[in-house]
Each structure stands twice: as C-alpha cells, then as structure tokens.
Design an enzyme around this catalytic site. Structure first.
Site, PDB file in Angstrom:
ATOM      1  N   GLU A 156       0.819  -1.214   0.000  1.00  0.00           N
ATOM      2  CA  GLU A 156       0.000   0.000   0.000  1.00  0.00           C
ATOM      3  C   GLU A 156       0.848   1.258   0.000  1.00  0.00           C
ATOM      4  OE1 GLU A 156      -3.545  -0.321   2.132  1.00  0.00           O
ATOM      5  OE2 GLU A 156      -3.570   1.731   2.880  1.00  0.00           O
ATOM      6  N   ASP A 185      -2.654  -3.076   2.809  1.00  0.00           N
ATOM      7  CA  ASP A 185      -3.060  -3.273   4.209  1.00  0.00           C
ATOM      8  C   ASP A 185      -4.230  -4.248   4.321  1.00  0.00           C
ATOM      9  OD1 ASP A 185      -1.116  -1.469   4.799  1.00  0.00           O
ATOM     10  OD2 ASP A 185      -2.450   0.129   5.468  1.00  0.00           O
ATOM     11  N   TYR A 189       4.322   3.695  11.911  1.00  0.00           N
ATOM     12  CA  TYR A 189       3.214   4.181  11.086  1.00  0.00           C
ATOM     13  C   TYR A 189       2.175   4.965  11.905  1.00  0.00           C
ATOM     14  CZ  TYR A 189      -0.754   4.105   7.941  1.00  0.00           C
ATOM     15  OH  TYR A 189      -1.809   4.472   7.166  1.00  0.00           O
TER      16      TYR A 189
END
Length: 613
Positions: free
Chosen positions: A7, A110, A320
């Site tokens: 992604e 994801d 993240y």
DNA sequence: GCAAGGTC
C-alpha cells in the site's frame, strides 16, 4: 518473476528486507526472483461527474446515477487548476510494466477493506488479468511476514471484501456529489455547500453543541465552605448539600460553630473513608489520542499533528502514524525492552527509562487481538538528532507515552472526610503514594478538580477540629463545553456508542465517524467551506454552517446512524449478501435526498448572497 | 466547484 504490491513504500521496503531483496530501482525493489512495488494509498478515485457527461452544476443533471462508474488517476491542485498527480501517474506506469512482466501478483496492501480496494482499483484500471494471491498479516515483524508468505490466500477469497469496499466508495460518491450539488444549486449556486456521510453529521455535532451552549440558562446555587485546622495544616470542606437560595445558605453558615463565634473546636469528624486506588497506565497512542493530547497540551490542530507525525515517520523516528489501534502484539512487545533502553540517556526521560529497565513491564497495551491493520504508535529507537520544536514536542509525546504505558500503576489514596458543624460538610483528598507511570511527565490529574486533589491531614473519627473561617460560595451550573479539536476527535470516534438501535450501534462499535486517517481532513473541509471556524481552541459554526445545519438537521445525511446503517450492510456484503440490493437502496436514497434538497436549499439563498458579498 | 478514503 512474482510482483508484490504494498500500500505504501515503507511496507514494500520492509517486505523486501525480509526477503533479502535489495536492488533499488525507480518505483520498486528487486532481488531473489521477486519484485516489490507499492502504491501511495489510493492512486485511483471514482471519476468526477463530468466524466459521465454531467457538465456544470444543473438541476437537470440530478440525480447523477452513472450506470457504470469510471476510475481516474488521483488529482492534485496546482496553480493551473486540478491536474493528474504526476508522481501517481509515474508509479502507475511502473506498476503497469511490472504487472505485464510478472507471472503472479501477491497483494500486500493493508489487511482491510480499503487496502483491498486500493489494489483492486489498480488491477481493474490497468485491465490486468494476471493471477493474484493475498498476503494477510496484521503485524510487520519478520516472523509475521514470513508466516504470512507461507500462508498466502487465494485472491478470490477477498472478492466480497472488495464488493463491500466498492459499495462504500460508490455510495459516498452518489450521496455526497448529488447532495452537494442539489443544496448548492437550490441555494442559488453561489457557493459550494458540500454535504457528505461524514462531514455533515460532524457539522451537526458542532452546531447542536453550539446551540445548546447558546440557549443554556445558567442556574445559580450556593454552597457553604469552612476552613479547618488540624495542628498546623489548613484544609477546606464544602457543604454536602447545594442550596438554591442565598437565604438557605446563610442559615447554614450562621449555624457553623466557628472560632469567631467562640467555639474552640466546632467541627466533629463524623466519618473518615480512606481508599487505596490503583490507576493503570494509559494505553499507547493511536493517531486520534495523540492528536487529542497535542491539541490539549500544545494547541496543535489535528491536521498539524498528522503532518508532524508524517514527517517523523518519513524520518524513520516513529512507526506508522495513521493507526486506530492503541495496542501492540507480543512480537513487538518482545522488542520493547531494547527500545526503552535506547532512551536511557534522554534528557527528559532518561531516568524513567532506566527505572523501567529494571522492572517488570506493564502489559496493558499488549493485546494482539486488538491490533488491526497497524499497531499503536511507538518510537523506532533511531537516533533523533536535532528536531524542530514542534517535531520534538510530538516526538516526546510518543516516547513519553511509551514509557508511561509500560510503567507500573500509580498508587493513590483517596480520603473523604465528613464533618458536622450544624450541617454536614465533606472534604476530598488524594495522595499519590507511588507515582508509577505518572513519574514520566509528572502531570497533575487534569480530569479532577483541584479541590478533590488536596492533601488532607490525618484525622480520626469523632475528633474535633477548629473552624478558622467560613464563607458562602456562589456557583453557577455550566453548559457542556464547546467542541475543541480534541473533544471533537473523541466524539467522532465514539459517536456510535449512544445510538439507540442496537444493530446500528453494534455495526459502528469499531469505527465511529470517519477513520483515523481522515478525521483531520474532515475538520479542515468544514473550515474551508466556511461552515465552522476556530475561535481560540474551540470550533464554532459560522452563520453559514448554522444555516446549512438548519436545513439538514432532521435528515438522515446529518445523522451518525447513516454510517451505522451502511456499516451493517457492508459487513453483510463482506459475508456474501447481495450487492445489488444495497446499490438499489442507495440509488433510491440518492434520488430522495436530491429531491428534498433541491427544494429545501432555497432557504439558504440569502446567506450565500451575503457570503459572496 | 462536489464525497470519503488512502498516503508522499
């Protein structure tokens, strides 16, 4: 050659590393017979109305119900207007070439609804026919990645997930585009009056709270306070009752047996209640909780905090950031002691990092089942070097929270003393016996009133004390506070929880309104539309925002329940239910909301004239 | 000119 598509670049790099692939090319990494490439989130979006022949904003076009949706390359705004994002176009070309060359695609976007959509939109846009399998992992440690690759799923296992994602996407387009045009057109086409499944309920929350505050009639009430003396320490107790009139309070005040009236020890201790309390450490941060803290502590907007975090993430200092989970799995937890050790020399946190190194870590934030596509935000442990002050502030919040989360409980003792002197009085106190996690920032408990945090002297039942002073306190009832970005973010997360319909409430239990990645931009959109503005830390509606709210407040599009209803259906679609039925319902709803708004918006014409002037 | 979703 097999191509793996992630992604985002960071995930592709991580996967490549595990495979030992390290030949870096433009837009991909190759090695060991694999090629690792990536998207940047959604590269493709549903094409705008004009791509279906709906030119201009005209009532005749409405409702716009494309027979078949088209995809378009993501656009950016430049000084020359809206154009295809060149970086996105370039990456799509890279992906296209790799897809053409490969024998198989491994989908590593994801593990969730939008991740599936990101890949499928690319795959279908490129008219690719290559076989694909799905990597489905919820943690990106080496072990989890290896296990995931040994256990790749057939791509078709996720067809229904794609259908649900696709429905979400098209439904938002249909309702949002049509409702926006309908309202704008009927208000005279002078301003963009946008509406949407997420932004409109958000606006409604802000407006309704604002009206509540505006219409709030404060009530005055009275309390009686007495000051007590025990040995050398003074403390305050407040009447157990509130009084509606000053006269009532004065009567109680008169009856107090204080020093001035000649009573040496006019207060008798009726009761002493002491309780030991354990306060567990806070959970690790997800994006939303960090945005809330940064707004409270530093006044940063949700959007600013997201931007700062993105920079820290790109600088490889934090994990993240757009995560909705406040937990980590056991695999990450295994690396936490080493991570904490890296902060032993930190000027602010060094001491607590050392303390933590020698004690058993608290596992409250460790729960693999509560890790969704991404785990909680942690520092990576890379040396930070010199950071700008705002980056440093946010980075410190991440590091500090990590230390708090794995720290021991805070041990407190709360005391409630009940006294009699004419009437009943109470004093509340809290003493921190062992700071535990609270040692990290040494902050006070901001949720508690000062008077409940007082330190009280030790007293015994039936002991008598001097009353050195007494007074009447005039108080007023207060309305709920206006929303700040912090409280709005919290409300967006939890707004499904008070829905009456049990099924809808259940459907929204994990989601709320919007997603961690989009909530900041929802607030910015409402500001850009001139619906709301910032006033100090509060978010308040403009006249325009209130006028729009007035028109839509009773309609479904302004209710959080709409999202609950959609989520319920999307979940069913994921489990195999009919897509056609849902699409038909959305088309019906689009028609009716469009018709309603084409009539209702005329009420807004005067205000758009004023706004334009 | 417009949604909500993702991310550099």
């Amino acid at each position: 050659m097999k191509v793996i598509i992630a992604e985002k670049p960071s995930v592709a790099r991580e996967l490549a590393k595990v495979f030992g692939a390290n030949t870096k090319k433009a837009g991909y990494i190759e090695g060991k017979g694999f090629t690792f490439t990536w998207a940047f989130g959604h590269l493709l979006q549903l094409a705008p109305p004009q791509d279906y022949g709906f030119y201009g904003w005209r009532a005749q076009n409405l409702p716009m119900l494309p027979a078949k949706f088209k995809l378009a390359v993501r656009k950016i705004k430049t000084k020359d207007g809206v154009v295809e994002d060149p970086a996105v176009r370039k990456q799509l070309d890279v992906i296209k070439a790799l897809f053409e060359e490969c024998t198989e695609i491994i989908v590593a976007t994801d593990a969730g609804r939008e991740g599936e959509l990101i890949f499928r939109y690319i795959y279908y846009y490129l008219k690719c026919k290559k076989p694909f399998r799905r990597l489905w992992i919820s943690s990106q440690t080496d072990q989890a990645i290896k296990d995931g690759f040994r256990n790749l799923k057939p791509g078709t296992d996720y067809d229904t997930l794609f259908y649900s994602a696709h429905c979400r996407s098209e439904s938002d387009w249909l309702v949002g585009m049509n409702a926006t045009q309908a309202l704008s057109i009927s208000a005279g086409n002078r301003a963009v009056l946008s509406l949407g499944r997420v932004q409109t309920p958000t606006l409604a929350m802000i407006c309704s709270r604002f009206n509540e505050v505006k219409n709030f009639v404060p009530e005055t009430y009275f309390q009686v306070a007495i000051q007590l003396k025990k040995d050398e320490s003074l403390f305050r107790a407040i009447s157990a009752k509130n009084y509606k009139t000053k006269e009532e309070a004065e009567e109680v005040l008169e009856a107090v047996l204080d020093l001035a009236r000649g009573y040496e020890k006019g207060a008798r201790v009726e009761k002493v209640e002491a309780k030991a309390k354990k306060e567990p450490p806070p959970l690790l941060h997800d994006l939303s909780s960090l945005q809330q803290e940064a707004n409270k502590k530093k006044g940063y907007t949700a959007d600013q905090t997201l931007g700062i975090l993105q920079q820290l993430y790109e600088g490889k200092l934090v994990t993240y950031p757009r995560t909705g989970s406040r937990y980590i799995g056991d695999d990450i937890f295994a690396s936490v002691p080493d991570l904490i050790a890296k902060f032993k020399d930190h000027p602010l946190f060094g001491k607590q990092a050392q303390v933590l190194s020698s004690q058993k870590l608290n596992k409250r934030s460790v729960n693999a089942k509560k890790v969704t596509d991404h785990h909680a935000i942690l520092p990576t442990g890379e040396p930070a070097g010199h950071l700008s002050s705002d980056r440093q502030a946010v980075y410190d919040m991440v590091v500090g929270r990590m230390l708090e989360a794995f720290h021991e409980e805070c041990l407190k003792e709360t005391t409630k003393i009940t006294l009699v002197s004419g009437a009943l009085f109470t004093a509340n106190g809290t003493v921190i016996k062992q700071a535990g996690w609270r040692a990290v920032f040494n902050d006070k408990d901001e949720d508690k009133k000062d008077e409940d945090n007082a330190t009280l002297p030790a007293v015994l039942k039936d002991e008598t004390l001097v009353i050195s002073n007494k007074a009447i306190l005039e108080r007023q009832t207060k309305p709920k506070p206006l929303y700040t970005e912090a409280t709005l973010l919290k409300a967006l997360e939890t707004c499904g929880k008070d829905i009456e319909d049990e099924e809808l409430r259940y459907a929204m239990k994990d989601s709320g309104l919007g997603t961690p990645a989009t909530r900041a931009s929802i607030i910015e959109t409402l500001i850009k539309r001139d619906y709301i503005k910032r006033e100090k830390k509060s978010l308040i509606p403009t006249d325009m925002g209130l006028a729009v709210y007035d028109v839509v407040k009773t309609k479904k599009i302004a209710q959080a329940e709409l999202t609950g209803a959609w989520e319920k259906r999307l979940e069913e679609i994921k489990a195999g239910a009919s897509v056609a039925d849902f699409k038909a319902e959305i088309a019906e709803y689009t028609k009716s909301i469009t018709q309603e708004l084409l009539k209702a918006g005329t009420a807004l014409a005067p205000i758009t004239v004023k706004a334009k002037a």
